[in-house]
Design a protein around this motif. Structure first.
Motif, PDB file in Angstrom:
ATOM      1  N   ALA A  47       0.710  -1.153   0.061  1.00  0.00           N
ATOM      2  CA  ALA A  47      -0.065   0.085  -0.115  1.00  0.00           C
ATOM      3  C   ALA A  47       0.886   1.170  -0.047  1.00  0.00           C
ATOM      4  O   ALA A  47       0.288   2.252  -0.741  1.00  0.00           O
ATOM      5  CB  ALA A  47      -1.094   0.212   1.192  1.00  0.00           C
ATOM      6  N   THR A  48       2.088   1.160   0.582  1.00  0.00           N
ATOM      7  CA  THR A  48       3.040   2.337   0.886  1.00  0.00           C
ATOM      8  C   THR A  48       3.556   2.509  -0.792  1.00  0.00           C
ATOM      9  O   THR A  48       3.680   3.715  -1.121  1.00  0.00           O
ATOM     10  CB  THR A  48       4.146   2.171   1.820  1.00  0.00           C
ATOM     11  OG1 THR A  48       3.471   1.941   2.919  1.00  0.00           O
ATOM     12  CG2 THR A  48       5.072   3.202   1.806  1.00  0.00           C
ATOM     13  N   LEU A  49       3.687   1.367  -1.325  1.00  0.00           N
ATOM     14  CA  LEU A  49       4.566   1.562  -2.705  1.00  0.00           C
ATOM     15  C   LEU A  49       3.495   2.088  -3.589  1.00  0.00           C
ATOM     16  O   LEU A  49       3.628   3.010  -4.343  1.00  0.00           O
ATOM     17  CB  LEU A  49       4.896   0.216  -3.208  1.00  0.00           C
ATOM     18  CG  LEU A  49       6.099  -0.414  -2.524  1.00  0.00           C
ATOM     19  CD1 LEU A  49       6.347  -1.815  -3.244  1.00  0.00           C
ATOM     20  CD2 LEU A  49       7.275   0.308  -2.858  1.00  0.00           C
ATOM     21  N   VAL A  50       2.067   1.854  -3.537  1.00  0.00           N
ATOM     22  CA  VAL A  50       1.022   2.515  -4.257  1.00  0.00           C
ATOM     23  C   VAL A  50       1.147   3.862  -4.129  1.00  0.00           C
ATOM     24  O   VAL A  50       1.153   4.597  -5.250  1.00  0.00           O
ATOM     25  CB  VAL A  50      -0.434   1.503  -4.109  1.00  0.00           C
ATOM     26  CG1 VAL A  50      -1.425   2.426  -4.982  1.00  0.00           C
ATOM     27  CG2 VAL A  50      -0.259   0.065  -4.626  1.00  0.00           C
ATOM     28  N   LEU A  51       1.087   4.284  -3.070  1.00  0.00           N
ATOM     29  CA  LEU A  51       0.894   5.542  -2.428  1.00  0.00           C
ATOM     30  C   LEU A  51       2.204   6.443  -3.141  1.00  0.00           C
ATOM     31  O   LEU A  51       2.055   7.385  -3.549  1.00  0.00           O
ATOM     32  CB  LEU A  51       0.670   5.792  -1.072  1.00  0.00           C
ATOM     33  CG  LEU A  51      -0.794   5.668  -0.318  1.00  0.00           C
ATOM     34  CD1 LEU A  51      -0.594   5.649   1.201  1.00  0.00           C
ATOM     35  CD2 LEU A  51      -1.520   6.936  -0.879  1.00  0.00           C
ATOM     36  N   SER A  52       3.378   5.916  -2.780  1.00  0.00           N
ATOM     37  CA  SER A  52       4.412   6.689  -3.297  1.00  0.00           C
ATOM     38  C   SER A  52       4.478   6.643  -4.964  1.00  0.00           C
ATOM     39  O   SER A  52       5.103   7.885  -5.240  1.00  0.00           O
ATOM     40  CB  SER A  52       5.743   5.614  -2.901  1.00  0.00           C
ATOM     41  OG  SER A  52       5.840   5.609  -1.308  1.00  0.00           O
ATOM     42  N   ARG A  53       4.115   5.679  -5.469  1.00  0.00           N
ATOM     43  CA  ARG A  53       3.887   5.637  -6.851  1.00  0.00           C
ATOM     44  C   ARG A  53       3.172   6.926  -7.410  1.00  0.00           C
ATOM     45  O   ARG A  53       3.493   7.705  -8.409  1.00  0.00           O
ATOM     46  CB  ARG A  53       3.692   4.533  -7.465  1.00  0.00           C
ATOM     47  CG  ARG A  53       3.809   4.297  -9.134  1.00  0.00           C
ATOM     48  CD  ARG A  53       3.468   3.013  -9.617  1.00  0.00           C
ATOM     49  NE  ARG A  53       2.605   3.121 -10.615  1.00  0.00           N
ATOM     50  CZ  ARG A  53       1.454   2.693 -10.637  1.00  0.00           C
ATOM     51  NH1 ARG A  53       0.891   2.261  -9.852  1.00  0.00           N
ATOM     52  NH2 ARG A  53       0.526   2.945 -11.866  1.00  0.00           N
ATOM     53  N   GLY A  54       2.150   7.113  -6.825  1.00  0.00           N
ATOM     54  CA  GLY A  54       1.031   8.234  -7.201  1.00  0.00           C
ATOM     55  C   GLY A  54       1.525   9.684  -6.495  1.00  0.00           C
ATOM     56  O   GLY A  54       0.769  10.551  -7.088  1.00  0.00           O
ATOM     57  N   LEU A  55       2.484   9.640  -5.914  1.00  0.00           N
ATOM     58  CA  LEU A  55       2.858  10.959  -5.195  1.00  0.00           C
ATOM     59  C   LEU A  55       3.287  11.893  -6.130  1.00  0.00           C
ATOM     60  O   LEU A  55       2.885  13.089  -6.032  1.00  0.00           O
ATOM     61  CB  LEU A  55       3.907  10.829  -4.161  1.00  0.00           C
ATOM     62  CG  LEU A  55       3.984  11.751  -3.188  1.00  0.00           C
ATOM     63  CD1 LEU A  55       2.944  11.760  -2.277  1.00  0.00           C
ATOM     64  CD2 LEU A  55       5.294  11.232  -2.250  1.00  0.00           C
ATOM     65  N   GLU A  56       3.987  11.662  -7.240  1.00  0.00           N
ATOM     66  CA  GLU A  56       4.612  12.651  -8.193  1.00  0.00           C
ATOM     67  C   GLU A  56       3.256  13.162  -8.980  1.00  0.00           C
ATOM     68  O   GLU A  56       3.366  14.425  -9.484  1.00  0.00           O
ATOM     69  CB  GLU A  56       5.523  11.984  -9.045  1.00  0.00           C
ATOM     70  CG  GLU A  56       6.747  11.755  -8.285  1.00  0.00           C
ATOM     71  CD  GLU A  56       7.705  11.339  -9.311  1.00  0.00           C
ATOM     72  OE1 GLU A  56       7.545  11.345 -10.462  1.00  0.00           O
ATOM     73  OE2 GLU A  56       9.114  10.814  -8.830  1.00  0.00           O
ATOM     74  N   LYS A  57       2.391  12.338  -9.273  1.00  0.00           N
ATOM     75  CA  LYS A  57       1.246  12.775 -10.107  1.00  0.00           C
ATOM     76  C   LYS A  57       0.256  13.412  -9.326  1.00  0.00           C
ATOM     77  O   LYS A  57      -0.251  14.846  -9.863  1.00  0.00           O
ATOM     78  CB  LYS A  57       0.666  11.588 -10.741  1.00  0.00           C
ATOM     79  CG  LYS A  57       1.316  10.558 -11.576  1.00  0.00           C
ATOM     80  CD  LYS A  57       0.335   9.408 -11.761  1.00  0.00           C
ATOM     81  CE  LYS A  57       1.066   8.352 -12.540  1.00  0.00           C
ATOM     82  NZ  LYS A  57       0.536   6.899 -12.718  1.00  0.00           N
ATOM     83  N   SER A  58      -0.168  13.173  -8.118  1.00  0.00           N
ATOM     84  CA  SER A  58      -1.324  13.917  -7.436  1.00  0.00           C
ATOM     85  C   SER A  58      -1.009  14.890  -6.361  1.00  0.00           C
ATOM     86  O   SER A  58      -1.848  15.346  -5.688  1.00  0.00           O
ATOM     87  CB  SER A  58      -2.495  13.039  -7.235  1.00  0.00           C
ATOM     88  OG  SER A  58      -2.152  11.803  -6.334  1.00  0.00           O
TER      89      SER A  58
END
Length: 137
Positions: A47-58
């Motif tokens: 779940a942390t990886l998923v959040l980290s991946r989307g951090l740059e976009k949103s």
């Protein structure tokens, strides 16, 4: 969907729920306690990886879990905040925590209090995540 507050809530709630479930399961089948606890922290890492991946976009994500205290027109909410710094710290906590859980399965193989140990270990991971993700003191 990637940076939904639900993912942020899961990062903290999974180790917390894993603590309770691993203790209850471990009382019946002690050798499964470590597996359940490790699974909870491993999924929190994902779940942390998923959040980290989307951090740059949103950008940063904020989530309100509940309210600690309400009096009059004032309230003290339990808020979580995920930004680039907390992303790195959460990846370290959940990643290294998962590896510690895996190691501990073998280390605690002959111990009688495995269920309690893994419940405490998951509580420790959840506590560290709350410290890192807390929006305000």
């Amino acid at each position: 969907m990637e940076n939904s507050p639900i993912w942020l809530s899961l990062v903290v709630l999974l180790p917390l729920l894993g603590s309770v479930i691993s203790y209850l399961v471990g009382r019946v089948v002690p050798r499964l306690s470590g597996v359940v606890a490790s699974f909870a922290v491993g999924v929190a890492f994902v779940a942390t990886l998923v959040l980290s991946r989307g951090l740059e976009k949103s950008g940063p994500v904020s989530s309100t879990l509940s309210s600690w205290l309400s009096f009059g027109s004032h309230s003290m909410p339990l808020d979580l905040y995920f930004d680039s710094l907390s992303s790195v710290m959460c990846l370290i906590i959940t990643g290294v925590g998962f590896l510690i859980h895996l190691y501990s399965i073998g280390y605690m193989a002959e111990d009688e209090s495995k269920a309690r140990f893994f419940a405490y270990l998951n509580l420790f991971v959840a506590s560290m995540l709350v410290l890192v993700l807390g929006k305000s003191l």
